[in-house]
Enzyme design. Sequence first.
Site, short mmCIF file in Angstrom:
data_model
loop_
_atom_site.label_atom_id
_atom_site.label_comp_id
_atom_site.label_asym_id
_atom_site.label_seq_id
_atom_site.Cartn_x
_atom_site.Cartn_y
_atom_site.Cartn_z
N GLY A 107 89.61 22.78 54.35
CA GLY A 107 89.24 21.81 53.57
C GLY A 107 90.04 20.61 53.58
O GLY A 107 90.85 20.36 54.39
N SER A 165 95.34 26.62 51.10
CA SER A 165 94.62 25.47 50.53
C SER A 165 93.16 25.92 50.19
O SER A 165 92.36 25.64 51.16
CB SER A 165 94.90 24.39 51.13
OG SER A 165 94.63 24.56 52.54
N HIS A 223 84.60 -11.49 62.08
CA HIS A 223 84.65 -11.06 63.35
C HIS A 223 86.09 -11.36 64.06
O HIS A 223 86.51 -12.55 63.74
CB HIS A 223 83.95 -11.44 64.44
CG HIS A 223 84.03 -11.41 65.68
ND1 HIS A 223 83.64 -9.95 66.16
CD2 HIS A 223 84.63 -11.89 66.81
CE1 HIS A 223 83.93 -10.22 67.62
NE2 HIS A 223 84.77 -11.32 67.98
P1 NAI Z 1 88.65 22.45 49.35
O1 NAI Z 1 87.46 23.02 48.53
O2 NAI Z 1 88.60 21.18 49.99
O3 NAI Z 1 88.77 23.33 50.58
C1 NAI Z 1 88.77 24.75 50.35
C2 NAI Z 1 88.66 25.65 51.96
O4 NAI Z 1 88.99 26.92 51.75
C3 NAI Z 1 87.06 25.64 51.85
O5 NAI Z 1 86.71 25.20 53.21
C4 NAI Z 1 86.76 27.01 52.11
O6 NAI Z 1 85.69 27.55 52.51
C5 NAI Z 1 88.07 27.66 52.31
N1 NAI Z 1 88.35 28.92 51.60
C6 NAI Z 1 88.27 29.42 50.15
N2 NAI Z 1 88.50 30.58 50.56
C7 NAI Z 1 88.85 31.26 51.55
C8 NAI Z 1 89.57 32.25 51.84
N3 NAI Z 1 89.74 33.22 51.36
N4 NAI Z 1 89.65 32.51 52.96
C9 NAI Z 1 89.80 31.35 54.03
N5 NAI Z 1 89.02 30.10 53.59
C10 NAI Z 1 89.02 29.91 52.46
O7 NAI Z 1 89.99 22.47 48.65
P2 NAI Z 1 91.46 22.27 48.94
O8 NAI Z 1 91.50 21.56 50.25
O9 NAI Z 1 92.35 23.30 48.36
O10 NAI Z 1 91.60 21.16 47.82
C11 NAI Z 1 91.23 21.04 46.35
C12 NAI Z 1 90.63 19.85 45.93
O11 NAI Z 1 91.64 18.65 45.92
C13 NAI Z 1 89.61 19.09 46.97
O12 NAI Z 1 88.28 19.96 46.82
C14 NAI Z 1 89.42 17.90 46.48
O13 NAI Z 1 88.73 17.85 45.26
C15 NAI Z 1 91.01 17.49 46.07
N6 NAI Z 1 91.73 16.87 47.17
C16 NAI Z 1 91.33 15.78 47.44
C17 NAI Z 1 91.75 14.81 48.56
C18 NAI Z 1 91.35 13.68 49.01
O14 NAI Z 1 90.57 12.90 48.21
N7 NAI Z 1 91.55 13.21 50.00
C19 NAI Z 1 92.85 15.35 49.29
C20 NAI Z 1 93.35 16.93 48.91
C21 NAI Z 1 92.75 17.56 47.84
#
Ligand code: NAI
Length: 472
Positions: A189, A276, A451
């Site tokens: 993610g 994550s 541009h």
């Molecule tokens: P995420 O929801 O973006 O991604 C989690 C990923 O883990 C998903 O693709 C999911 O399918 C996978 N997953 C879940 N359980 C699993 C398992 N048991 N085995 C393998 N894969 C699994 O969550 P993440 O990356 O932890 O980030 C949390 C939140 O923090 C994001 O949803 C976002 O809202 C926020 N965030 C925002 C950022 C930005 O705006 N640039 C940067 C980092 C975080």
Amino acid sequence: MAQNFDVVVIGGGPGGYIAAIRAAQLGFKTACIDEWKNAAGGPAPGGTCTNVGCIPSKALLQSSEHYEQAGHHFADHGIGLKDLSIDVTKMLARKDTVVKQNNDGILYLFKKNKVTFFHGRGSFVKATEGGWEVAVGGESLVGKNVIVATGSNARALPGAQFDEDKILSNDGALRVGAVPKKLGLIGAGVIGLEMGSVWRRLGAEVTVLEGLPTFLGAVDEQIAKEAHKAFTKQGLKIELGVKVGEIKTGRSGVQVAYADAKGEARTLAVDKLIVSIGRVPNTIGLDADAVGLKLDERGAIVVDAECRTNLPGVWAVGDVVRGPMLAHKAEEEGVAVAERIAGQHGHVNFNTIPWVIYTSPEIAWVGETEQQLKARGAAYKAGTFPFMANGRARALGDTTGMVKFLADAVSDEILGVHIVGPQASELIAEAVVAMEFRASSEDIARICHAHPSLSEATKEAALAVDKRTLNF
Ligand code: NAI
Ligand code: FAD
């Protein structure tokens, strides 16, 4: 003796500190309580975002991108470097300085706006005459209104608790003291891709294990495919459709047993593992039960569309409630709630909240994806423009990706804009403004863009909706 306030905010992250400032601007006597401690035990307001999220991750992404550019791309510009090295300790110290500047900035803003700051854990005590009693340290505050903005925590995998040494949450991932030889991530993610990119650029061999069979399922498919191609080319190993099994830690590192997409048993051996897999709403220590504050089955505070909880005068915003876990979403909700308390019509438009993934190339979008439009049977037109055909991108030496417009087939109203490529995080703002004003793709196509600039790719993608690009 209780101290009385018009508004008491619990949590000083982007949702809470912004709500407190806006409430104070509106003339309310406001308190903000936050428990985050810096290394010396002092206050460090700003929440996850400032301390272990948005800000430090972007600092490390910048440092590692400089290193990657110096190591792999400066030569194209005729710049030669000898003995390129990375001092991880210094890189982390710089990141800590950036974080501290933000912590101090918030404390300054509290003073400037006359918000009374309390460092400690805020817990509900009871309903009382004139509002809600909240305890912090030995003190008692009474707020006519309380805004809960207690954020979220990283979700752990069952049987693999975070030790922040070998099994890391976002917190430990931002404090790795030396480049690991092999780094594993579970979850491809936002955090997985951003943190995976940081350590890959610095030389780690990075493998990401993702449970879902599709890469970045929430992103427009065409954009996700382009990003996947770019990340794979950079050397990020991404395995989709895996089922993670037992995780063992030992002196030599971490062993992850998993079944691959074909169901075959595999093991990933790494020095460090970042988990994550999403975040969970945080109400630890809030004592929601003391006042009967309603939570849902995920532990999120139940709110209506305007962030009202089940208790009169108690509101909740940000990661601790439904909706995307994004700092700017939390901020917008904080402002809107303060304005509602003042009898104004605060509003958050969930259709125009931008998303950005700060990898290289960056990925940014607003509105609906093509697959969402197809799923709801919408009649739409699409237009894309590749950065390969943009003069500024060529001059930058970064021509990966494209801008994609999706517009209503009849009215031409913009329904979604999706970007993968250089500076996507900045370019998306134009699309957000356009959608907020319910612009058509022709509106963007008829606006003069400087541009040479990357924003010309946005204009050209808008022209592409009507099949009349000028430079492609
Ligand atoms: P995420 O929801 O973006 O991604 C989690 C990923 O883990 C998903 O693709 C999911 O399918 C996978 N997953 C879940 N359980 C699993 C398992 N048991 N085995 C393998 N894969 C699994 O969550 P993440 O990356 O932890 O980030 C949390 C939140 O923090 C994001 O949803 C976002 O809202 C926020 N965030 C925002 C950022 C930005 O705006 N640039 C940067 C980092 C975080
Ligand atoms: P938080 O920021 O979590 O703040 C909550 C605060 O409340 C904390 O300081 C906590 O200590 C305090 N608190 C909790 N309970 C109590 C209590 N009882 N008493 C007193 N204080 C309490 N979002 C983006 O938009 N862009 C990004 O680039 C981005 N990058 C991220 C990178 C990472 C690695 C992570 C983990 C997240 C990232 N996010 C990003 C998400 C963003 O950090 C959150 O959406 C945002 O911080 C939510 O704000 P909040 O105010 O709801 O909660």
